[in-house]
Design an enzyme around this catalytic site. Structure first.
Site, short mmCIF file in Angstrom:
data_model
loop_
_atom_site.label_atom_id
_atom_site.label_comp_id
_atom_site.label_asym_id
_atom_site.label_seq_id
_atom_site.Cartn_x
_atom_site.Cartn_y
_atom_site.Cartn_z
N CYS A 1 0.82 -1.22 0.00
CA CYS A 1 0.00 0.00 0.00
C CYS A 1 0.85 1.27 0.00
O CYS A 1 0.60 2.20 -0.76
CB CYS A 1 -0.95 -0.02 1.19
SG CYS A 1 -2.14 1.32 1.22
N HIS B 1 -3.76 2.24 5.92
CA HIS B 1 -4.06 2.50 4.53
C HIS B 1 -3.45 3.84 4.12
O HIS B 1 -3.38 4.77 4.92
CB HIS B 1 -5.58 2.52 4.33
CG HIS B 1 -5.98 2.57 2.89
ND1 HIS B 1 -5.42 1.76 1.93
CD2 HIS B 1 -6.90 3.34 2.24
CE1 HIS B 1 -5.97 2.02 0.76
NE2 HIS B 1 -6.86 2.97 0.92
#
Length: 294
Positions: A83, A158
């Site tokens: 990510c 995230h």
């Protein structure tokens, strides 16, 4: 096939990762404030990365853009541990001012006409990017590639990127079906537009006691300082020339005709230029010392 490991969410690590991928001209800095003065000190800012603890099932009804430029690079996230690297690549691949290097340039060209899902797969299958990413492994076990969804007890973070691109501000979130357009903007004013969007997220997660962080992908500070020193050296030469001869001349774009004529004012200007040069040289030394610590 080797998996993707967890890497530290640290601006120094991310800066070294950029270099390891063969990209030059950019670095990552942590942001402690969104106020205009703080952001102006880092200009040019190529993109921002917002990091937060991911909560499954969180709703977002904003529609993905359907009329954005085909040259905008957007990739779906297919591996959790990639990510951070993907968020950085999302900024780098959409920033013409950055020198991508052969590996990243080839990946961008190869995936130019791919849909987001295949772009994400291409990143995950890139040996050179995986190798660069894994060189910054934290002392934790590898997570298998097939583990695309976290367990309830997992603590995943995230990363979302924000960039100006061809006259618009975009939010790039690999978990969304496409980029989200936040409005029209120019590169000169995009930070003014993105500020309230990020502040809204900060307020939201701060109230929920969700950990978050904000980083900027900016132009390499040593390059910025070096360019300023070259400009100031030209100004110094023009001042010295006018002090010595009284004539007008152009030195690397600086026209001595535009300078004041009396010696006292010229000497004051010279002192100011030399102080600025010393300040930028000190900034280069600070950046070099910081890089050694990474």
């Amino acid at each position: 096939m080797e998996g993707w490991c967890t890497i530290e969410s640290d601006p120094g690590v991310f800066t070294e990762l950029i270099t390891e991928m063969g990209v030059s001209g950019a670095q990552v800095e942590e942001l402690w404030s969104l106020d205009k003065d703080s952001l102006d000190l880092l200009r040019p800012v190529y993109g921002l990365i917002f990091l937060f603890k991911y909560r499954q099932g969180e709703k977002d009804d904003r529609p993905a853009s359907t009329d954005h430029s085909e040259s905008l690079f957007f990739a779906s996230q297919v591996i959790n541990n990639a990510c951070a690297t993907q968020a950085i690549l999302s900024i780098l691949m959409n920033t013409p001012e950055v020198q991508l290097g052969s590996e990243v340039s080839n990946l961008k060209e190869f995936t130019r006409e791919f849909p987001p899902e295949l772009k994400g797969m291409a990143i995950s299958n890139s040996e050179s990017i995986r190798r660069a990413h894994n060189s910054f492994a934290r002392p934790e076990p590898f997570v298998p590639d097939e583990k695309a969804v976290a367990d309830n007890d997992d603590e995943l973070y995230h990363f979302i990127s924000y960039i100006p691109f061809e006259g618009a501000l975009y939010e790039l979130d690999g978990l969304k079906p496409g980029p989200i357009c936040l409005g029209k903007c120019e590169k000169e004013d995009w930070l003014d537009l993105v500020r309230p969007a990020i502040q809204e997220r900060i307020d939201k997660y701060a109230n929920s006691e969700i950990r978050f962080n904000l980083m900027g992908v900016i132009k390499n500070r040593r390059e910025v300082c070096g360019e300023n020193i070259v400009r100031l050296e030209a100004a110094k030469s023009a001042i010295l020339h006018k002090l010595g001869t009284g004539d007008c001349m152009e030195v690397d774009g600086v026209v001595s005709q535009d300078l004041p004529s009396d010696p006292a004012t010229l000497n004051a200007k010279l002192e100011e230029v030399e102080e600025d040069m010393a300040r930028f040289k000190q900034q280069i030394a600070t950046e070099e010392e910081k890089a050694e610590g990474w």
